[in-house]
Scaffold this motif. Structure first.
Motif, PDB file in Angstrom:
ATOM      1  N   GLY A 193       0.821  -1.198   0.000  1.00 32.06           N
ATOM      2  CA  GLY A 193       0.000   0.000   0.000  1.00 32.06           C
ATOM      3  C   GLY A 193       0.859   1.253   0.000  1.00 32.06           C
ATOM      4  O   GLY A 193       2.098   1.189  -0.017  1.00 32.06           O
ATOM      5  N   PHE A 194       0.230   2.368   0.067  1.00 31.04           N
ATOM      6  CA  PHE A 194       0.954   3.653   0.072  1.00 31.04           C
ATOM      7  C   PHE A 194       0.428   4.507   1.219  1.00 31.04           C
ATOM      8  O   PHE A 194      -0.805   4.653   1.389  1.00 31.04           O
ATOM      9  N   PRO A 195       1.246   5.006   2.083  1.00 31.92           N
ATOM     10  CA  PRO A 195       2.726   4.970   1.991  1.00 31.92           C
ATOM     11  C   PRO A 195       3.312   3.714   2.632  1.00 31.92           C
ATOM     12  O   PRO A 195       4.467   3.411   2.441  1.00 31.92           O
ATOM     13  N   THR A 196       2.479   2.935   3.381  1.00 34.29           N
ATOM     14  CA  THR A 196       2.994   1.724   4.034  1.00 34.29           C
ATOM     15  C   THR A 196       2.065   0.556   3.676  1.00 34.29           C
ATOM     16  O   THR A 196       0.914   0.740   3.247  1.00 34.29           O
ATOM     17  N   GLN A 197       2.575  -0.650   3.873  1.00 30.85           N
ATOM     18  CA  GLN A 197       1.771  -1.839   3.588  1.00 30.85           C
ATOM     19  C   GLN A 197       0.720  -2.050   4.669  1.00 30.85           C
ATOM     20  O   GLN A 197       0.880  -1.597   5.807  1.00 30.85           O
ATOM     21  N   THR A 198      -0.345  -2.737   4.291  1.00 34.21           N
ATOM     22  CA  THR A 198      -1.439  -3.024   5.211  1.00 34.21           C
ATOM     23  C   THR A 198      -1.358  -4.479   5.641  1.00 34.21           C
ATOM     24  O   THR A 198      -1.309  -5.379   4.789  1.00 34.21           O
TER      25      THR A 198
END
Length: 341
Positions: free
Chosen positions: A51-56
């Motif tokens: 995901g953006f900005p971090t993974q889920t």
């Protein structure tokens, strides 16, 4: 005959019967009271998606079987008593259907559906096999010696063919645009589908069983006809007895022990009907008790087999065979005691 000589002859047979019949039967009997299940464990599994900005990441609990050190699923054996028999018989549903006189609902239960077909198949084909075998034997016995050999050869051909191959051959004659189906459509000027309904498949299976087993009855009866007392037959002819009267009052009483013998063999064999179900692919319309046991042993999508239910079904099948054989065995025992007296 000396005891040691008798034991030497009988001993190997008894040992093999105990090894291949009694021991497996006892094992199946005990297996019907136990159920083998895989052991499961609950583990937390974290699944991450980019995901953006971090993974889920999502954490969820999953149940999975425990794998042992040998790489196989760990199982546990549990005593369930008569639970497997109840699962096969489904007594609550069966009693509800019987109480409402709803026999269609009763036949939606696999065991009772299979029992209905198995009993019908066994009891209908029995007199047909005996009658066909006796008829062929009488015809061959009265035929001239010139044609007796070819008639015997042709009569024995169905018994030589492997059961599954014979069932498939009959099926191919009637399925789709088979030779017999095409002939019937031409004769009656209408489309015929022999495998679209259950009753036609059932009739074909019965026809095949009679066609396949009648030669065995013929051989037994033909051998018995060679031992009929000719003086008794000649006396009956002198007294004016017709062919039917000689058959009814002289030949059939003489062959009665053989009729009982063929009935015993046929009841035991037909009650375990299986080849016809496979050969005619009738599972969607007709199933037998033997096929039901096989179906329980077929692995499901997860690779598990209902061994306990299969064992219960096998024991119920054996009980049914014993119930059918009891009247004939009692008659044989009474005749034996009467002969000794």
């Amino acid at each position: 005959m000396k005891y040691k000589t008798f034991a030497a002859f009988v001993g190997p047979s008894i040992f093999l019967m105990l090894l291949f019949i009694a021991a497996p039967l006892i094992s199946v009997f005990f297996q019907s009271f136990y159920i083998t299940q895989p052991v499961f464990e609950t583990v937390e599994v974290e699944t991450c998606t980019p995901g953006f900005p971090t993974q889920t990441c999502v954490t969820e609990q999953k149940t999975q079987p425990i794998i042992g050190e040998d790489g196989k699923v760990v199982t546990t054996v549990k005593y369930v008593g008569l639970e497997s028999y109840r699962n096969v018989l489904e007594p609550d549903r069966a009693w509800a259907a019987l109480s409402a006189f709803d026999f269609r609902a009763l036949l939606t239960i696999d065991f009772w559906k299979a029992l209905r077909f198995t009993l019908t198949f066994t009891l209908v084909t029995l007199p047909l096999v005996i009658g066909a075998g006796l008829l062929i034997a009488v015809v061959v016995n009265n035929a001239s010696r010139l044609i007796r050999g070819p008639i015997i050869f042709v009569s024995l051909l169905p018994f030589i063919i492997t059961p599954v191959i014979g069932a498939l051959s009959i099926r191919w004659l009637f399925i789709g645009d088979g030779i017999m189906t095409a002939f019937l459509e031409w004769a009656f000027s209408q489309n015929i589908s022999m495998f679209a309904q259950g009753w036609t498949i059932e009739l074909l299976m019965m026809f095949y069983r009679v066609w396949h087993v009648a030669p065995f009855a013929f051989v037994v009866f033909y051998a018995g006809l060679q031992t009929v007392n000719q003086d008794t037959l000649e006396s009956a002819i002198i007294d004016g007895a017709s062919r039917w009267e000689r058959l009814r009052y002289v030949i059939i009483p003489h062959l009665m022990p053989l009729i009982v013998f063929i009935s015993l063999i046929h009841l035991m064999d037909s009650y375990r009907v299986f080849e016809e179900i496979v050969g005619f692919s009738s599972q969607a319309h007709r199933i037998s008790l033997q096929w039901l046991t096989y179906d329980f042993l077929t692995p499901d999508d997860s690779g598990n087999r209902s061994i306990s239910r299969a064992s219960a079904s096998a024991m119920l099948t054996m009980i049914g065979i014993v119930v059918l054989l009891v009247p004939l065995l009692r008659k044989t025992w009474r005749d034996h005691k009467g002969g000794r007296v």
